[in-house]
Design a protein around this motif. Sequence first.
Motif, PDB file in Angstrom:
ATOM      1  N   LYS A   1      24.302  11.057   0.858  1.00 55.07           N
ATOM      2  CA  LYS A   1      23.505  11.704   1.559  1.00 55.07           C
ATOM      3  C   LYS A   1      23.754  13.215   1.607  1.00 55.07           C
ATOM      4  CE  LYS A   1      22.281   8.278   5.033  1.00 55.07           C
ATOM      5  NZ  LYS A   1      22.172   7.972   6.449  1.00 55.07           N
TER       6      LYS A   1
ATOM      7  N   GLU B   1      11.432  17.532  -0.302  1.00 55.28           N
ATOM      8  CA  GLU B   1      12.219  16.767   0.061  1.00 55.28           C
ATOM      9  C   GLU B   1      13.627  17.100   0.075  1.00 55.28           C
ATOM     10  OE1 GLU B   1      11.141  13.399  -1.986  1.00 55.28           O
ATOM     11  OE2 GLU B   1      12.347  13.720  -3.630  1.00 55.28           O
TER      12      GLU B   1
ATOM     13  N   ARG C   1      15.916  12.546   1.511  1.00 57.76           N
ATOM     14  CA  ARG C   1      15.545  12.567   2.924  1.00 57.76           C
ATOM     15  C   ARG C   1      14.174  13.532   2.947  1.00 57.76           C
ATOM     16  NH1 ARG C   1      19.542  16.175   6.360  1.00 57.76           N
ATOM     17  NH2 ARG C   1      18.618  17.899   5.294  1.00 57.76           N
TER      18      ARG C   1
ATOM     19  N   TYR D   1      13.301  12.288  10.462  1.00 52.98           N
ATOM     20  CA  TYR D   1      13.574  12.106   9.043  1.00 52.98           C
ATOM     21  C   TYR D   1      13.657  10.903   8.733  1.00 52.98           C
ATOM     22  CZ  TYR D   1      14.930  17.238   8.581  1.00 52.98           C
ATOM     23  OH  TYR D   1      15.050  18.571   8.638  1.00 52.98           O
TER      24      TYR D   1
ATOM     25  N   TRP E   1      14.919   8.375   5.103  1.00 49.78           N
ATOM     26  CA  TRP E   1      15.614   8.307   3.741  1.00 49.78           C
ATOM     27  C   TRP E   1      14.688   7.258   3.012  1.00 49.78           C
ATOM     28  CZ3 TRP E   1      19.337  11.507   2.361  1.00 49.78           C
ATOM     29  CH2 TRP E   1      20.017  12.162   3.278  1.00 49.78           C
TER      30      TRP E   1
ATOM     31  N   TYR F   1      10.599   4.578   2.985  1.00 50.63           N
ATOM     32  CA  TYR F   1      11.129   5.249   4.142  1.00 50.63           C
ATOM     33  C   TYR F   1      11.742   4.521   5.074  1.00 50.63           C
ATOM     34  CZ  TYR F   1       7.207   8.252   2.159  1.00 50.63           C
ATOM     35  OH  TYR F   1       6.396   9.011   1.485  1.00 50.63           O
TER      36      TYR F   1
ATOM     37  N   THR G   1      17.887   6.201   9.619  1.00 49.60           N
ATOM     38  CA  THR G   1      19.352   6.066   9.441  1.00 49.60           C
ATOM     39  C   THR G   1      19.765   4.792  10.266  1.00 49.60           C
ATOM     40  OG1 THR G   1      19.603   7.437  11.275  1.00 49.60           O
ATOM     41  CG2 THR G   1      19.974   8.407   9.021  1.00 49.60           C
TER      42      THR G   1
END
Length: 371
Positions: free
Chosen positions: A290, A302, A310, A317, A319, A333, A336
């Motif tokens: 990350k 991005e 991200r 956001y 990931w 997408y 977290t």
Amino acid sequence: MLRIVSTLIAGTALATVAAPAANAATTSHGEHGLDRKVKAAADRLVADGAPGVIVMTRRGGHVSHVTAGVSDQATGAPMDHRLLVRVGSVTKSFAATVVLQLAAEHRLSLDDTVEKWLPGVVRGNGNDGSKITVRQLLAQTSGLNEYVMDPRVLGDPDREWTPAELVAIAMEKPPAHAPGADWNYANTNYILAGMIIEKVTGRPVGTELRQRLFTPLRLRHTSYPTTSKTFPGPYVHGYYPGYGDVSTLISPSSARTSGGIVSTVDDVAKFNRALFTGRLLPARMMREMKTVRPVNDDGVIEDYGLGVARIKFSCGYAWGHDGGFPGYRTWSYTSTDGRRQAMLTYNTSAVEHDEKFRADLGKAADTAFCA
């Protein structure tokens, strides 16, 4: 990242048969509020030129699937979220995860040079594997050039390429920049990452993917073909402008660890949820993955890390990684905490540079992830 591109020959794809059973625990396909918004967005994408669209959404323990259009233009079969697709560069997240697992096991270091593991492979025309690290491969900062646009690859979609042959094509060009000095997206980096996985483990990449990721996560509809052009089950037909249905015309040997995986939206979502909630890598390796830099990838803004990106949405956001293979495009997408997800896929390469489609795609992704 639509990076696997080929000039194609016309042909007849295999017929779609009955779809496999659904893989989600709590699923809806009804007209709930979110479903209605996502359905309207998917319908717009079909109106803009996509033959068919699949959108999977997650909100906590609730998973929903919305489809629009067709999976097979020849038969008119409707799009179905259970069908297989070629996920293209989403494969890079899988490959990067395996490399980071090997680093966590102290079987390699992200600071190892390419030369250490693949002596003499990255050499010539200013390319120097002794100055490129494994981390730079995964981060797309090695400076190495692309191989996929070479006429030999473009003009022979049926050929079975070896990884070494693909890398050798890239070595014919001088580097785009010094290692670590800038960012340029090149599938070459992930072909090399796959070669390093095999050198470190002494086993095929497909075996490592299966034993480390596919089997433990029960990704029953995910596979890693290296040469077979057919699908291991019912599939979405993919279309390329000027060539029609190209679903089974291109050898995945030109993609491999840069873009060769076949999967479903649910399996990709399951993998991403496990990855970004910390189930697949220790904390220090997640920090490496990350560690990002801002990039402009063909107009997509991005932050790119090690095989993941991200992306900023109206609600925060996400990931993931996007991927393209001739006839196919997938966008993934995940938040977290894993409670919010959106997976979008469609089956044409004809709309990639259409401004209205791209605008509507952005709105659809935000709706699917945030609404």
